[in-house]
Scaffold this active site. Structure first.
Site, PDB file in Angstrom:
ATOM      1  CG  ASP A 195      -2.310   0.616   0.836  1.00  0.00           C
ATOM      2  OD1 ASP A 195      -2.315   1.780   0.409  1.00  0.00           O
ATOM      3  OD2 ASP A 195      -3.338  -0.062   0.965  1.00  0.00           O
ATOM      4  CG  HIS A 266      -4.424   2.275  -2.042  1.00  0.00           C
ATOM      5  ND1 HIS A 266      -4.352   3.125  -0.961  1.00  0.00           N
ATOM      6  CD2 HIS A 266      -5.741   2.184  -2.365  1.00  0.00           C
ATOM      7  CE1 HIS A 266      -5.574   3.519  -0.625  1.00  0.00           C
ATOM      8  NE2 HIS A 266      -6.432   2.978  -1.465  1.00  0.00           N
ATOM      9  CD  GLU A 330     -10.144   3.854  -0.981  1.00  0.00           C
ATOM     10  OE1 GLU A 330     -11.039   4.275  -0.228  1.00  0.00           O
ATOM     11  OE2 GLU A 330      -9.038   3.447  -0.565  1.00  0.00           O
TER      12      GLU A 330
HETATM   13  C1  ACM Z   1     -11.144  -0.411   0.729  1.00  0.00           C
HETATM   14  O1  ACM Z   1     -11.625  -0.379   1.871  1.00  0.00           O
HETATM   15  N1  ACM Z   1     -10.549   0.665   0.219  1.00  0.00           N
HETATM   16  C2  ACM Z   1     -11.217  -1.592  -0.114  1.00  0.00           C
END
Ligand code: ACM
Ligand code: ZN
Length: 764
Positions: A195, A266, A330
């Site tokens: 991440d 991420h 995201e």
């Molecule tokens: C997430 O909670 N961004 C998958």
């Protein structure tokens, strides 16, 4: 083997008389018949195992020793000696049974007999048997109730996730975590290995991922937006040898480990290690705070795909899992919009825009993963732009993504934020830092993974569900345990028990025993379920009440007002003046046995008054409806107390307060909250209006209103309206604050509607 089986059938019918005794197992087996007597387990008891179950027998022996201190002998069944009446625990794979999907467990006076068609199912049976043992270190003998259980799982995917990027956990803890999963009959561990805040897995071809990307210079302290950092370098990763060790440990417990490598978003830790992977080429810095970064993998550059494929190749060799998680959630499109290479790719591949570029990315990687004989699983954003039929979708933004995926024939794992995010608070008076929101144990238990609107065929696509553990605010092992226990038990029962057998009242009866077992096993757990539950309610005649509830039937609720102990609680406390109100659980004699919960009320002319809203807030941030705006509670903890806000998404606040009669006022204050990284924006500039009326129909603007705004981003904003004529008389007040609109470019969530968060309106 046949002979053994028919003998046992005789045992069941002859030696068994049924009783109503309760066993405290979780998840509760689907078919339990209780007998009357006991099997006495002692050091003289032998474990007799059949062919192919040697490892299981040795696992079982070790667990019995850990739990009870007893060391049992283990013997392979010689096929000759009769097995019955021998004080044996027998583990056998039964090839001939017609019961293929589960295990049977018979405890009679003389024998414990556990059977299943496959080792994994036998392992589930072992977990049941282990929970029948009282946790009693240094026991001489243990009584196990006579019973017969025939049991199998409702769902094939029973998962728990762990984020090791935001905080890193050593191998020993990962094993402890896997043990908890095994105990609760989970069969999947979703390991979130990369991440923005750290890359955690050794990749031989790209050594800088761990030399650089596994470290961040420092870490945010306190809640998001605090802007305070600890100044301490934070590092951690797993070598490939350690990964193998963990995968083996999980495999021995019939748990599949699904690795997750996040893409295309991420990815800051990867970009920091190899800046050529980003659109701007850096320099980048492994993130020190939480949230979403605009820096993502460059989707136009073919060398990004080479990198990702190389990484996945090594990952796929380490993990036998058929499913490989590629993230997909995201991913802001900001960089791609101005990156010439990304724009060129959009043109060359005939894509409409950056959203199609994201789906190009996912599909290209999907093809690669498929070419290696594996399938992808990803967060529900991977649905956008179409998927191959063998992709699995993890529905986290509610269940809608899962519904859409099931309808188009893709497999689904349900993990909606509303019921499966174990990073949310489990108490509404949590005193440790969490990401906020509120997910009590009983709400986890309410979850139904198969949405009612799916047809029977579509419903078959729902493989199961998963609890997610994002570790921004879990800095140590003990906190992880506290956040998942006992919610993991509630979800285990959703995933295991057939719908008709799920019963919260029964779960609640078993809960004290479940917690006792955690304690004996040295796990940290939450007792929030037994906390005082507080709510602010509207009482008749425009009054506010503080309602307290406890599940503890034997105690008293003690009260303090402004530091002075007052009469014990007997019903909602009338709040008619500003002050600090406190409550705690006491025993029968009034001795305090819980922490004090504290609530400050600020009473003003609007408090408790009749209030209506033109637009409804979103269900997830709907507090106690319009009353939340006049309940006397002013939020001071931001998202840590998110239940205090009304959240409007792309809609304006328009509220009318009816005072019942004309009142005089000289000031109106509107409390809003801003956290742009979480897409929460202040009201549109110059849109705030306070209007007055005496009939509730015709409203007018008072003259010469003056607004002042206190606070800036990431804080509570107080908007004060003070009319120049000093005192105004009116029966009704209408408050308008327009939603900010679309989030501008260059910000997290750009292009989406902004949230407007409001928590209180004061009239003075
Ligand atoms: C997430 O909670 N961004 C998958
Ligand atoms: Zn690019």
């Amino acid at each position: 083997m046949k002979k053994l089986f028919s003998l046992l059938a005789v045992t069941i019918s002859c030696k068994f008389s049924f009783s109503q005794k309760q066993i405290n197992i979780v998840p509760y087996p689907n078919d339990v018949k209780m007998g009357k007597g006991y099997f006495d387990l002692s050091s003289a008891t032998k474990i007799i195992y059949g062919k192919g179950t040697e490892k299981l027998a040795s696992y079982f022996k070790d667990q019995v020793t850990n739990l009870t201190g007893l060391s049992l002998k283990v013997e392979l069944y010689d096929g000759k000696n009769p097995l019955l009446n021998k004080n044996n625990i027998q583990l056998f794979l039964n090839d001939e049974t017609s019961f293929k999907e589960g295990y049977t467990l018979l405890v009679s006076k003389t024998t414990i007999d556990l059977k299943a068609k496959e080792s994994a199912l036998l392992f589930n049976g072992i977990q049941t048997l282990l929970q029948l043992l009282p946790v009693k270190k240094s026991a001489k003998s243990i009584s196990i109730p006579q019973l017969f259980i025939k049991d199998s799982a409702r769902f094939p995917y029973r998962g728990m996730h762990l984020d090791v990027s935001r905080h890193f956990f050593p191998v020993a803890f990962i094993k402890k975590y896997i043990d908890l999963l095994a105990m609760h009959k989970y069969n999947t561990f979703h390991w979130h290995l990369s991440d923005d805040q750290g890359w955690r897995i050794e990749i031989k071809k790209y050594p800088l991922l761990t030399q650089i990307g596994s470290c961040r210079d420092q870490t945010l302290v306190g809640n998001y937006g605090s802007n305070k950092y600890d100044g301490t370098k934070y590092c951690g990763f797993y070598t490939q040898e350690q990964v193998k060790e963990i995968v083996q440990y999980a495999t021995d417990r019939f748990i599949t480990v699904i690795p997750e490598i996040e893409m295309p978003g991420h990815a800051v830790a990867a970009l920091t290690s190899y800046p050529y992977l980003g659109c701007t080429k850096g320099p980048y810095k492994t993130m020190e705070t939480w949230g979403i970064s605009e820096d993502v993998f460059c989707a136009g550059n073919d060398s990004t795909y080479t990198f990702v494929e190389d990484v996945l190749k090594e990952v796929m060799e380490l993990f036998p899992s058929k499913l490989i998680h590629i993230g997909g959630d995201e991913c802001p499109k900001v960089r791609w919009k101005t990156c010439p290479v990304c724009q060129q790719k959009i043109k060359k591949e005939n894509l409409k825009d950056e959203h199609e570029l994201q789906s190009y990315f996912v599909k290209r990687i999907e093809k690669f993963v498929n070419s290696q004989g594996k399938n992808i699983i990803g967060w529900d954003e991977i649905l956008e732009g179409g998927l191959a039929p063998n992709a699995t979708v993890m529905s986290w933004r509610g269940t809608e993504g899962g519904i859409a995926a099931a309808r188009q024939g893709n497999n689904v794992v349900m993990t909606p934020g509303s019921h499966c995010y174990f990073d949310h608070s489990q108490s509404n008076n949590e005193d440790s830092i969490t990401i906020g929101s509120y997910l009590p144990l009983e709400k986890v238990y309410e979850f139904e993974p198969v949405p009612a609107k799916l047809s029977a065929d579509e419903a078959k696509r729902i493989l199961g569900a998963q609890g997610n553990v994002w570790t921004e605010y879990m800095t140590n092992e003990s906190k992880v345990e506290y956040m998942i226990l006992p919610r993991i038990a509630a979800l285990a029962e959703i995933l295991w028990s057939t719908t008709g057998k799920r019963d919260f009242a029964n779960f609640e009866k078993r809960l004290p025993f479940i917690l006792k077992r955690y304690k004996a096993m040295n796990y940290n757990y939450s007792t929030a379920f037994y906390d005082l539950n507080t709510s602010v309610i509207k009482l008749p005649n425009d009054k506010i009440g503080w309602k307290l509830a406890t599940k503890n039937k034997n105690g008293l609720i003690l009260l303090k007002i402004n530091g002075k102990q007052v009469k014990n609680y007997s019903g909602p406390v009338l709040i008619n003046e500003t002050g600090e109100y406190e409550a705690a659980m006491g025993d029968k004699n009034g001795y305090v046995i819980s922490k004090w919960i504290n609530q400050i009320f600020k009473i003003n002319k609007a408090s408790g008054k009749f209030i209506t809203l033109k637009n409804e807030p979103e269900i997830f941030y709907s507090g106690s409806g319009a009353f939340s705006l006049v309940d006397g509670v002013q939020n001071s903890k931001g998202m840590a107390k998110s239940a205090e806000f009304l959240g409007f998404l792309g809609k304006d606040l328009e509220a009318i307060i009816d005072f019942g009669e004309k009142i005089n006022f000289s000031e109106v204050r509107i409390h809003t909250f801003t956290q742009t990284a979480s897409w929460i924006y202040p009201a549109k500039q110059n849109s705030i209006k306070v209007l007055i009326s005496n009939d509730g129909i015709n409203f007018m603007l008072p003259q010469n209103e003056i607004f002042t705004i206190e606070g800036n981003s990431n804080v509570i904003n107080k908007i004060t309206f003070s009319p120049s004529q000093k005192i105004i008389q009116s029966r009704y007040i209408k408050i308008i604050a327009e939603d900010y609109g679309i989030i501008p470019e260059g910000n997290p969530g750009a292009g989406n509607a902004a949230w407007l968060f409001v928590d209180e309106v004061e009239v003075l």
